[in-house]
Design a protein around this motif. Structure first.
Motif, PDB file in Angstrom:
ATOM      1  N   GLU A 235       0.833  -1.206   0.000  1.00  0.00           N
ATOM      2  CA  GLU A 235       0.000   0.000   0.000  1.00  0.00           C
ATOM      3  C   GLU A 235       0.870   1.260   0.000  1.00  0.00           C
ATOM      4  O   GLU A 235       0.625   2.209  -0.767  1.00  0.00           O
ATOM      5  N   LEU A 236       1.891   1.262   0.854  1.00  0.00           N
ATOM      6  CA  LEU A 236       2.781   2.432   0.915  1.00  0.00           C
ATOM      7  C   LEU A 236       3.547   2.585  -0.390  1.00  0.00           C
ATOM      8  O   LEU A 236       3.705   3.702  -0.903  1.00  0.00           O
ATOM      9  N   ARG A 237       4.006   1.490  -0.944  1.00  0.00           N
ATOM     10  CA  ARG A 237       4.764   1.551  -2.184  1.00  0.00           C
ATOM     11  C   ARG A 237       3.936   2.131  -3.322  1.00  0.00           C
ATOM     12  O   ARG A 237       4.416   2.961  -4.097  1.00  0.00           O
ATOM     13  N   LEU A 238       2.676   1.706  -3.419  1.00  0.00           N
ATOM     14  CA  LEU A 238       1.798   2.230  -4.473  1.00  0.00           C
ATOM     15  C   LEU A 238       1.601   3.741  -4.335  1.00  0.00           C
ATOM     16  O   LEU A 238       1.471   4.458  -5.325  1.00  0.00           O
ATOM     17  N   ALA A 239       1.593   4.215  -3.067  1.00  0.00           N
ATOM     18  CA  ALA A 239       1.408   5.641  -2.846  1.00  0.00           C
ATOM     19  C   ALA A 239       2.703   6.430  -3.042  1.00  0.00           C
ATOM     20  O   ALA A 239       2.663   7.608  -3.432  1.00  0.00           O
ATOM     21  N   ALA A 240       3.847   5.781  -2.787  1.00  0.00           N
ATOM     22  CA  ALA A 240       5.113   6.520  -2.747  1.00  0.00           C
ATOM     23  C   ALA A 240       5.941   6.423  -4.014  1.00  0.00           C
ATOM     24  O   ALA A 240       6.665   7.358  -4.361  1.00  0.00           O
ATOM     25  N   GLU A 241       5.872   5.274  -4.717  1.00  0.00           N
ATOM     26  CA  GLU A 241       6.730   5.081  -5.888  1.00  0.00           C
ATOM     27  C   GLU A 241       5.999   5.540  -7.149  1.00  0.00           C
ATOM     28  O   GLU A 241       5.016   4.957  -7.561  1.00  0.00           O
ATOM     29  N   ILE A 242       6.514   6.593  -7.724  1.00  0.00           N
ATOM     30  CA  ILE A 242       5.838   7.211  -8.867  1.00  0.00           C
ATOM     31  C   ILE A 242       6.802   7.350 -10.039  1.00  0.00           C
ATOM     32  O   ILE A 242       8.014   7.477  -9.856  1.00  0.00           O
ATOM     33  N   ALA A 243       6.254   7.322 -11.247  1.00  0.00           N
ATOM     34  CA  ALA A 243       7.079   7.466 -12.451  1.00  0.00           C
ATOM     35  C   ALA A 243       7.687   8.855 -12.512  1.00  0.00           C
ATOM     36  O   ALA A 243       7.064   9.861 -12.144  1.00  0.00           O
ATOM     37  N   LYS A 244       8.928   8.931 -12.992  1.00  0.00           N
ATOM     38  CA  LYS A 244       9.596  10.228 -13.118  1.00  0.00           C
ATOM     39  C   LYS A 244       9.018  11.014 -14.275  1.00  0.00           C
ATOM     40  O   LYS A 244       8.562  10.458 -15.256  1.00  0.00           O
TER      41      LYS A 244
END
Length: 244
Positions: A235-244
């Motif tokens: 859940e945290l990863r989906l919220a935190a890891e975003i495409a540049k």
């Protein structure tokens, strides 16, 4: 080892400038009252959470392991590396990110120092944060970095080996590792329990071609559940890891 509760409220007065990161008393020596990892700490009014300061030492040991200025991050040899960045959300599971938390500040500055001292021609970016539920005495610690990771599975394993080695030197034990579905972002996700004298917490690490990040969660009265911890890490990863 300090008895400061890193999930407690921030101190009323600002901290003085910290000494060099990683300065700790000699092995087996006493910790001067009011100090932990070079940071002055107010005397805690409540029961300590020594586990989380042990974790802080574990993280420092993991990133410094064996010249480890990041064996994690290697020069880009494939276009799929380094496509995402990690930006921690302002809130997670109802708790606000506490950027003034001593643990968060120490991790952020320490990781940044380690990363910037690497010999690679580019510099990995450190990320760290604490989400504290002060009402229930629980929380989440996040620490790691993002950049161009060529061999994420290998680097995840090396991270956990360094983390465990540092923790065991301080009397912490670890449960068996379990591999979980990493979710729609792919990569790898591994979790385990971390048992210290005061409590047992859950540790998860995700890794892909852009990041290697640890998510530690728990509390003194929380029974660890790795399935729940893995779901929280996704859940945290989906919220935190975003495409540049």
């Amino acid at each position: 080892m300090s008895d400061q509760n890193p999930f407690g409220p921030p101190p009323a007065q600002p901290y003085a400038a910290p000494p060099q990161y990683g300065a700790v008393p000699p092995q087996g020596g006493p910790v001067p009252p009011g100090y932990a990892y070079g940071y002055p700490q107010p005397v805690p009014p409540k029961k300590s959470r020594r586990t989380l300061w042990i974790v802080l030492g574990c993280v420092a040991g993991a990133v410094l392991l064996g010249g480890g200025t990041l064996g994690w991050f290697l020069w880009d040899v494939a276009s799929k590396t380094g496509t995402h960045k990690v930006v921690l959300p302002a809130t997670f599971q109802g708790a606000e990110r506490d950027d003034d938390n001593p643990t968060a500040r120490t991790l952020q500055s320490g990781l940044a120092e380690v990363y910037s001292s690497g010999s690679n021609p580019w510099k990995p970016t450190a990320v760290a944060g604490v989400y504290a539920d002060q009402e229930h005495g629980t929380g989440v610690i996040v620490a790691g970095g993002y950049g161009k990771v060529v061999r994420p599975e290998s680097e995840l394993r090396k991270f956990l080996e360094g983390f465990e080695s540092s923790g065991k030197a301080q009397g912490t034990t670890f449960g068996p590792r379990r591999t979980f579905d990493p979710g729609p972002l792919g990569g790898y996700l591994t979790c385990e329990t971390m048992k210290a004298p005061e409590e047992t917490d859950s540790v998860c690490v995700w890794a892909d071609n852009s990041s290697v990040v640890m998510v530690l969660s728990g509390g003194p009265d929380v029974e660890p559940d790795l399935d729940r911890a893995a779901a929280a890490a996704r859940e945290l990863r989906l919220a935190a890891e975003i495409a540049k």
